[in-house]
Write a protein that holds these residues in place. Structure first.
Motif, PDB file in Angstrom:
ATOM      1  N   ALA A   7     -49.292  31.359 -13.419  1.00 12.37           N
ATOM      2  CA  ALA A   7     -49.462  32.523 -12.530  1.00 12.37           C
ATOM      3  C   ALA A   7     -48.384  33.549 -12.840  1.00 12.37           C
ATOM      4  O   ALA A   7     -47.532  33.862 -11.997  1.00 12.37           O
ATOM      5  CB  ALA A   7     -49.373  32.065 -11.073  1.00 12.37           C
ATOM      6  N   GLY A   9     -47.326  37.173 -15.436  1.00 14.40           N
ATOM      7  CA  GLY A   9     -47.625  38.143 -16.480  1.00 14.40           C
ATOM      8  C   GLY A   9     -46.498  38.240 -17.494  1.00 14.40           C
ATOM      9  O   GLY A   9     -46.538  39.076 -18.393  1.00 14.40           O
ATOM     10  N   SER A  10     -45.481  37.388 -17.347  1.00 13.09           N
ATOM     11  CA  SER A  10     -44.326  37.463 -18.238  1.00 13.09           C
ATOM     12  C   SER A  10     -44.653  36.849 -19.607  1.00 13.09           C
ATOM     13  O   SER A  10     -44.971  35.658 -19.697  1.00 13.09           O
ATOM     14  CB  SER A  10     -43.143  36.722 -17.606  1.00 13.09           C
ATOM     15  N   ARG A  12     -42.588  36.080 -21.819  1.00 15.51           N
ATOM     16  CA  ARG A  12     -41.578  35.038 -22.105  1.00 15.51           C
ATOM     17  C   ARG A  12     -41.999  33.703 -21.507  1.00 15.51           C
ATOM     18  O   ARG A  12     -41.883  32.661 -22.121  1.00 15.51           O
ATOM     19  CB  ARG A  12     -40.218  35.417 -21.509  1.00 15.51           C
ATOM     20  N   VAL A  28     -52.534  36.536 -13.577  1.00 16.69           N
ATOM     21  CA  VAL A  28     -51.345  37.209 -13.038  1.00 16.69           C
ATOM     22  C   VAL A  28     -51.494  37.387 -11.532  1.00 16.69           C
ATOM     23  O   VAL A  28     -52.542  37.829 -11.051  1.00 16.69           O
ATOM     24  CB  VAL A  28     -51.145  38.581 -13.738  1.00 16.69           C
ATOM     25  N   GLU A  33     -43.654  41.211  -4.250  1.00 20.65           N
ATOM     26  CA  GLU A  33     -42.519  40.294  -4.397  1.00 20.65           C
ATOM     27  C   GLU A  33     -41.461  40.657  -3.363  1.00 20.65           C
ATOM     28  O   GLU A  33     -40.543  41.417  -3.640  1.00 20.65           O
ATOM     29  CB  GLU A  33     -41.937  40.386  -5.811  1.00 20.65           C
ATOM     30  N   THR A  73     -37.538  34.821 -11.232  1.00 20.71           N
ATOM     31  CA  THR A  73     -36.148  34.815 -11.707  1.00 20.71           C
ATOM     32  C   THR A  73     -35.362  35.961 -11.065  1.00 20.71           C
ATOM     33  O   THR A  73     -35.849  37.093 -11.025  1.00 20.71           O
ATOM     34  CB  THR A  73     -36.117  35.006 -13.247  1.00 20.71           C
ATOM     35  N   LYS A  84     -35.178  43.294 -10.807  1.00 18.34           N
ATOM     36  CA  LYS A  84     -35.382  44.240 -11.903  1.00 18.34           C
ATOM     37  C   LYS A  84     -34.828  45.608 -11.490  1.00 18.34           C
ATOM     38  O   LYS A  84     -34.847  45.952 -10.304  1.00 18.34           O
ATOM     39  CB  LYS A  84     -36.875  44.388 -12.167  1.00 18.34           C
ATOM     40  N   VAL A 105     -27.900  33.064 -12.850  1.00 19.61           N
ATOM     41  CA  VAL A 105     -29.333  33.356 -12.977  1.00 19.61           C
ATOM     42  C   VAL A 105     -30.096  32.182 -12.346  1.00 19.61           C
ATOM     43  O   VAL A 105     -29.838  31.020 -12.676  1.00 19.61           O
ATOM     44  CB  VAL A 105     -29.764  33.515 -14.456  1.00 19.61           C
ATOM     45  N   ASP A 151     -37.906  45.571 -17.411  1.00 22.01           N
ATOM     46  CA  ASP A 151     -38.765  44.554 -16.781  1.00 22.01           C
ATOM     47  C   ASP A 151     -38.019  43.225 -16.604  1.00 22.01           C
ATOM     48  O   ASP A 151     -38.633  42.170 -16.517  1.00 22.01           O
ATOM     49  CB  ASP A 151     -40.049  44.343 -17.608  1.00 22.01           C
ATOM     50  N   LYS A 152     -36.672  43.321 -16.566  1.00 26.07           N
ATOM     51  CA  LYS A 152     -35.915  42.058 -16.510  1.00 26.07           C
ATOM     52  C   LYS A 152     -34.942  42.004 -15.339  1.00 26.07           C
ATOM     53  O   LYS A 152     -34.243  42.994 -15.055  1.00 26.07           O
ATOM     54  CB  LYS A 152     -35.168  41.854 -17.827  1.00 26.07           C
TER      55      LYS A 152
HETATM   56  C1  LIG Z   1     -31.887  37.562 -16.987  1.00 21.99           C
HETATM   57  C2  LIG Z   1     -33.147  37.651 -17.795  1.00 21.99           C
HETATM   58  C3  LIG Z   1     -34.380  37.836 -17.200  1.00 21.99           C
HETATM   59  N1  LIG Z   1     -35.515  37.917 -17.951  1.00 21.99           N
HETATM   60  C4  LIG Z   1     -36.836  38.108 -17.318  1.00 21.99           C
HETATM   61  C5  LIG Z   1     -37.547  36.831 -16.874  1.00 21.99           C
HETATM   62  C6  LIG Z   1     -38.622  37.362 -15.947  1.00 21.99           C
HETATM   63  O1  LIG Z   1     -39.807  37.608 -16.736  1.00 21.99           O
HETATM   64  C7  LIG Z   1     -38.043  38.690 -15.443  1.00 21.99           C
HETATM   65  C8  LIG Z   1     -37.820  38.659 -13.964  1.00 21.99           C
HETATM   66  O2  LIG Z   1     -38.973  39.063 -13.303  1.00 21.99           O
HETATM   67  P1  LIG Z   1     -39.920  38.105 -12.474  1.00 21.99           P
HETATM   68  O3  LIG Z   1     -40.351  38.858 -11.252  1.00 21.99           O
HETATM   69  O4  LIG Z   1     -39.299  36.760 -12.269  1.00 21.99           O
HETATM   70  O5  LIG Z   1     -41.194  37.880 -13.429  1.00 21.99           O
HETATM   71  P2  LIG Z   1     -42.145  38.934 -14.124  1.00 21.99           P
HETATM   72  O6  LIG Z   1     -42.349  40.166 -13.267  1.00 21.99           O
HETATM   73  O7  LIG Z   1     -41.654  39.156 -15.529  1.00 21.99           O
HETATM   74  O8  LIG Z   1     -43.516  38.141 -14.246  1.00 21.99           O
HETATM   75  P3  LIG Z   1     -44.445  37.557 -13.043  1.00 21.99           P
HETATM   76  O9  LIG Z   1     -43.948  38.090 -11.709  1.00 21.99           O
HETATM   77  O10 LIG Z   1     -45.838  38.013 -13.355  1.00 21.99           O
HETATM   78  O11 LIG Z   1     -44.293  36.052 -13.133  1.00 21.99           O
HETATM   79  O12 LIG Z   1     -36.798  38.874 -16.134  1.00 21.99           O
HETATM   80  C9  LIG Z   1     -35.462  37.815 -19.344  1.00 21.99           C
HETATM   81  O13 LIG Z   1     -36.493  37.889 -20.028  1.00 21.99           O
HETATM   82  N2  LIG Z   1     -34.241  37.613 -19.935  1.00 21.99           N
HETATM   83  C10 LIG Z   1     -33.079  37.540 -19.255  1.00 21.99           C
HETATM   84  O14 LIG Z   1     -32.007  37.358 -19.872  1.00 21.99           O
END
Ligand SMILES: Cc1cn([C@H]2C[C@H](O)[C@@H](COP(=O)(O)OP(=O)(O)OP(=O)(O)O)O2)c(=O)[nH]c1=O
Length: 200
Positions: A7, A9-10, A12, A28, A33, A73, A84, A105, A151-152
């Motif tokens: 579930a 969209g990431s 990673r 997704v 959130e 995360t 984010k 984290v 997006d992180k």
């Molecule tokens: C700290 C850190 C975070 N991240 C990313 C992981 C998560 O994808 C993102 C945090 O956002 P999230 O809201 O956890 O996830 P998302 O929006 O990417 O995907 P979804 O809600 O659909 O599951 O930050 C990295 O890729 N590298 C890093 O070093």
């Protein structure tokens, strides 16, 4: 177990889950959130549940038994939760705060399993401590221009261009990237969900 649904969209998380060798599809979640929680572990656990449940609602008419995996995360620094960035300025503020210091984290994971027709959540979270070297404002501005932070959580990607500023980590690296896949496989084994039979 016939079907596994991620579930998220990431990209990673998709890549990390694919490493287990299991066959899964991606749906997704489209919920907000939001929580009023202030504890980072509780926050990611709740948000991972919300994501998994939002996908379960959409799959309600599926007849196949199913395992839905949701994850969330956040970065925690001096008692504050950092998600984010809202824009580039916010990303700069966050990275200026984090540089030269250590932060945490957290990734929460919910495994939602249908048992006797009822969805049951199994939720856990993992913490990894990360420390950056001091990074100048100019270096941060250059990094933000790449678009990578947007997006992180915490405004950086350890697996990307920001990796050159990382002094050290304590805990699971994959947890920082968004999915503690070792813990996930371990928890599935404890739940007696045999993912071996579901591998490609
Ligand atoms: C700290 C850190 C975070 N991240 C990313 C992981 C998560 O994808 C993102 C945090 O956002 P999230 O809201 O956890 O996830 P998302 O929006 O990417 O995907 P979804 O809600 O659909 O599951 O930050 C990295 O890729 N590298 C890093 O070093």
């Amino acid at each position: 177990m016939e079907k596994i649904v991620l579930a998220s969209g990431s990209p990673r998380r998709k890549e990390l889950l694919a490493r287990t060798g299991v066959v899964f599809s991606v749906v997704v979640s489209n919920g907000e959130e939001n929580t009023n929680l202030t504890d980072p572990a509780e926050t990611v656990e709740k948000l991972s549940q919300d994501k998994a449940i939002s996908v379960a609602d959409r799959l309600e008419n599926e007849s196949e038994p199913c395992l839905i995996i949701g994850a969330d995360t956040v970065v925690a620094f001096e008692g504050k939760i950092l998600g984010k960035p809202s824009d580039e300025e916010d990303a700069l503020d966050t990275l200026l705060k984090l540089q030269g210091k250590s932060h945490q984290v957290y990734t929460g994971v919910t495994l939602l399993v249908k048992e006797q027709g009822i969805w049951k959540p199994y939720t856990f979270s993992e913490r990894t401590d990360v420390e950056f070297y001091p990074v100048s404002r100019e270096e941060l501005l250059e990094y933000i221009k790449t678009g990578e932070p947007m997006d992180k959580a915490g405004s950086y990607g350890i697996q990307g261009k920001f990796g050159i500023y990382v002094k050290g980590i304590c805990g699971d690296y994959n947890n920082v990237v968004g999915l503690p896949v070792g813990r996930l496989v371990y928890e599935l084994k404890k739940m007696k969900i045999n993912i071996r039979g579901m591998r490609k």
